[in-house]
Design an enzyme around this catalytic site. Sequence first.
Site, PDB file in Angstrom:
ATOM      1  N   HIS A 200      56.658   3.359 -10.534  1.00  0.00           N
ATOM      2  CA  HIS A 200      57.962   3.673 -11.136  1.00  0.00           C
ATOM      3  C   HIS A 200      58.679   2.465 -11.728  1.00  0.00           C
ATOM      4  O   HIS A 200      59.782   2.613 -12.265  1.00  0.00           O
ATOM      5  CB  HIS A 200      58.875   4.368 -10.114  1.00  0.00           C
ATOM      6  CG  HIS A 200      59.383   3.459  -9.030  1.00  0.00           C
ATOM      7  ND1 HIS A 200      58.668   3.178  -7.894  1.00  0.00           N
ATOM      8  CD2 HIS A 200      60.533   2.759  -8.911  1.00  0.00           C
ATOM      9  CE1 HIS A 200      59.353   2.360  -7.118  1.00  0.00           C
ATOM     10  NE2 HIS A 200      60.488   2.073  -7.717  1.00  0.00           N
TER      11      HIS A 200
HETATM   12  C1  UD1 Z   1      66.010   2.985  -8.809  1.00  0.00           C
HETATM   13  C2  UD1 Z   1      66.253   1.512  -8.528  1.00  0.00           C
HETATM   14  C3  UD1 Z   1      64.941   0.848  -8.160  1.00  0.00           C
HETATM   15  C4  UD1 Z   1      64.252   1.568  -7.029  1.00  0.00           C
HETATM   16  C5  UD1 Z   1      64.130   3.043  -7.336  1.00  0.00           C
HETATM   17  C6  UD1 Z   1      63.613   3.724  -6.111  1.00  0.00           C
HETATM   18  C7  UD1 Z   1      68.072   0.532  -9.845  1.00  0.00           C
HETATM   19  C8  UD1 Z   1      68.389  -0.353 -10.980  1.00  0.00           C
HETATM   20  N1  UD1 Z   1      66.761   0.843  -9.705  1.00  0.00           N
HETATM   21  O1  UD1 Z   1      65.166   3.070  -9.936  1.00  0.00           O
HETATM   22  O2  UD1 Z   1      65.181  -0.485  -7.767  1.00  0.00           O
HETATM   23  O3  UD1 Z   1      62.980   1.007  -6.838  1.00  0.00           O
HETATM   24  O4  UD1 Z   1      65.413   3.581  -7.678  1.00  0.00           O
HETATM   25  O5  UD1 Z   1      63.119   4.983  -6.322  1.00  0.00           O
HETATM   26  O6  UD1 Z   1      68.937   0.939  -9.120  1.00  0.00           O
HETATM   27  N2  UD1 Z   1      65.770  10.742 -11.925  1.00  0.00           N
HETATM   28  C9  UD1 Z   1      65.585  12.059 -11.642  1.00  0.00           C
HETATM   29  N3  UD1 Z   1      66.027  12.539 -10.437  1.00  0.00           N
HETATM   30  C10 UD1 Z   1      66.624  11.761  -9.513  1.00  0.00           C
HETATM   31  C11 UD1 Z   1      66.816  10.420  -9.823  1.00  0.00           C
HETATM   32  C12 UD1 Z   1      66.376   9.907 -11.022  1.00  0.00           C
HETATM   33  O7  UD1 Z   1      65.034  12.813 -12.452  1.00  0.00           O
HETATM   34  O8  UD1 Z   1      66.992  12.266  -8.439  1.00  0.00           O
HETATM   35  C13 UD1 Z   1      65.260  10.201 -13.219  1.00  0.00           C
HETATM   36  C14 UD1 Z   1      66.301  10.203 -14.326  1.00  0.00           C
HETATM   37  O9  UD1 Z   1      65.663  10.510 -15.524  1.00  0.00           O
HETATM   38  C15 UD1 Z   1      66.752   8.751 -14.338  1.00  0.00           C
HETATM   39  C16 UD1 Z   1      65.487   8.014 -13.944  1.00  0.00           C
HETATM   40  O10 UD1 Z   1      64.835   8.866 -13.015  1.00  0.00           O
HETATM   41  O11 UD1 Z   1      67.239   8.344 -15.601  1.00  0.00           O
HETATM   42  C17 UD1 Z   1      65.759   6.658 -13.323  1.00  0.00           C
HETATM   43  O12 UD1 Z   1      66.656   6.758 -12.209  1.00  0.00           O
HETATM   44  P1  UD1 Z   1      67.527   5.496 -11.762  1.00  0.00           P
HETATM   45  O13 UD1 Z   1      68.208   5.784 -10.493  1.00  0.00           O
HETATM   46  O14 UD1 Z   1      68.360   5.035 -12.899  1.00  0.00           O
HETATM   47  O15 UD1 Z   1      66.467   4.356 -11.540  1.00  0.00           O
HETATM   48  P2  UD1 Z   1      65.063   4.388 -10.771  1.00  0.00           P
HETATM   49  O16 UD1 Z   1      63.997   4.157 -11.755  1.00  0.00           O
HETATM   50  O17 UD1 Z   1      65.006   5.586  -9.912  1.00  0.00           O
HETATM   51  N1  UDP Z   2      58.563   7.365  -0.433  1.00  0.00           N
HETATM   52  C1  UDP Z   2      58.568   8.705  -0.075  1.00  0.00           C
HETATM   53  N2  UDP Z   2      57.934   9.608  -0.875  1.00  0.00           N
HETATM   54  C2  UDP Z   2      57.277   9.249  -2.012  1.00  0.00           C
HETATM   55  C3  UDP Z   2      57.286   7.865  -2.375  1.00  0.00           C
HETATM   56  C4  UDP Z   2      57.938   6.956  -1.573  1.00  0.00           C
HETATM   57  O1  UDP Z   2      59.122   9.074   0.963  1.00  0.00           O
HETATM   58  O2  UDP Z   2      56.721  10.110  -2.691  1.00  0.00           O
HETATM   59  C5  UDP Z   2      59.280   6.402   0.419  1.00  0.00           C
HETATM   60  C6  UDP Z   2      58.477   5.211   0.890  1.00  0.00           C
HETATM   61  O3  UDP Z   2      57.739   5.518   2.038  1.00  0.00           O
HETATM   62  C7  UDP Z   2      59.575   4.188   1.160  1.00  0.00           C
HETATM   63  C8  UDP Z   2      60.571   4.500   0.078  1.00  0.00           C
HETATM   64  O4  UDP Z   2      60.315   5.827  -0.351  1.00  0.00           O
HETATM   65  O5  UDP Z   2      60.180   4.443   2.433  1.00  0.00           O
HETATM   66  C9  UDP Z   2      60.374   3.525  -1.070  1.00  0.00           C
HETATM   67  O6  UDP Z   2      61.113   3.922  -2.166  1.00  0.00           O
HETATM   68  P1  UDP Z   2      60.725   3.558  -3.657  1.00  0.00           P
HETATM   69  O7  UDP Z   2      59.290   3.200  -3.771  1.00  0.00           O
HETATM   70  O8  UDP Z   2      61.231   4.661  -4.491  1.00  0.00           O
HETATM   71  O9  UDP Z   2      61.674   2.300  -3.946  1.00  0.00           O
HETATM   72  P2  UDP Z   2      61.484   0.723  -3.833  1.00  0.00           P
HETATM   73  O10 UDP Z   2      61.128   0.403  -2.439  1.00  0.00           O
HETATM   74  O11 UDP Z   2      60.443   0.343  -4.838  1.00  0.00           O
HETATM   75  O12 UDP Z   2      62.811   0.201  -4.251  1.00  0.00           O
END
Ligand code: UD1
Ligand code: UDP
Length: 357
Positions: A200
């Site tokens: 991601h």
């Molecule tokens: C965010 C964090 C990242 C973290 C990740 C964990 C920031 C800058 N980034 O990235 O550090 O690793 O979360 O998962 O805060 N979306 C959905 N449903 C949801 C949430 C998001 O469809 O419930 C989609 C939307 O299109 C959105 C995109 O995901 O625009 C990105 O979501 P966003 O929270 O902006 O950043 P992440 O890539 O999730």
């Molecule tokens: N995780 C989860 N389901 C998934 C992928 C990740 O429960 O399908 C959990 C994972 O075990 C960890 C957390 O989500 O506890 C990590 O989140 P993510 O990878 O989204 O964010 P990051 O750590 O990169 O910020």
Amino acid sequence: MHIAGARPNFPKAAPVIRALERHGVAQRLVHTGQHYDERMSEVFFRQLGLPEPDENLAVGSGSHARQTAEMMTRLETYFQDTGPALVVVYGDVNSTLAATLVATKLAIPVAHVEAGLRSFNRAMPEEINRLVTDRLSDLLFATSPEALVQLGNEGIAAQKVHFVGNPMIDTLLANRDRVEPATIRDQLGLSERYVVATLHRPANVDDAADAAELAKAMHGVAEQIEVVLPLHPRGRHRLAAAGLFPHPGIRVVDPQGYLEFLGLIQGARAVLTDSGGVQEETTVLGVPCLTLRAETERPVTITHGTNRLVTRAGLADEVRALLAADRRTADWPVPPLWDGRAGERIAEVIAEFVGSR
Ligand code: UD1
Ligand code: UDP
């Protein structure tokens, strides 16, 4: 007042909240709404026994500026209305940054859980969030020795910093007995020999050329072993457009619940990821982890764990070498204080801090 909003925040906050309950500290939990899909948020509240948020700001998605600004505006009102003695933020997401900025300007102290991690790559939005949050925080909780050193290098006063271990690992250890690798494998119809992938990071999935290279790399893996990919919503469209899936060897599924996902990791031959938290979880579970990034802010998962950095071009060969070797199962040195008691250590410091004010 705890601020959480994105998936990785929830397993970090759960043990801190639970330990503070034992200390009898009055608490509120604010969900910013950064993540809102059931699979990205609610499932963690259910599985980890997190309390219902006292407030959900429902900010949703947007550009960095728009999302952060939305959170800040709503948090400012909420902090003014409720007057917390301390704001506790987790990790490095936009919710972390927004709450830190707002609280600091209202003269509310901030505690940062997971302080001092640095990728030294400012193209990562998380790196900006970490730098600002640590600079402004009054209490900094470090998960590893090098984080402690880094905070010292940046001139942060030692008395603000506490080396406490890793609360995300508290959650992992507390839930380990609930995890059923065979059940989730059967549910998803996987064979016994598979790898699990999560992707991601913007550097892997936002740009069409990166996504195409990633698709090629993953196809090279799928020729060798079945791949299950619980796909974060961020990458879905671009990875599909790049041709990563549909593919006969790659099983793309929705994001998994916490317990289901840990089950997948535990049963996997290896994990391929660009996640931060997953590098830590595989380290403790002893499952080989290949991280598709140029650097990691969590080097302790390499020195004391099962993690290795790999390039997209080198991924297929790395997997081949790994599959030819024995699966690492025992006797690796888990990072110091990743012992399931970080939440308790954090709670002790917080309870004393708020008690003294
Ligand atoms: C965010 C964090 C990242 C973290 C990740 C964990 C920031 C800058 N980034 O990235 O550090 O690793 O979360 O998962 O805060 N979306 C959905 N449903 C949801 C949430 C998001 O469809 O419930 C989609 C939307 O299109 C959105 C995109 O995901 O625009 C990105 O979501 P966003 O929270 O902006 O950043 P992440 O890539 O999730
Ligand atoms: N995780 C989860 N389901 C998934 C992928 C990740 O429960 O399908 C959990 C994972 O075990 C960890 C957390 O989500 O506890 C990590 O989140 P993510 O990878 O989204 O964010 P990051 O750590 O990169 O910020």
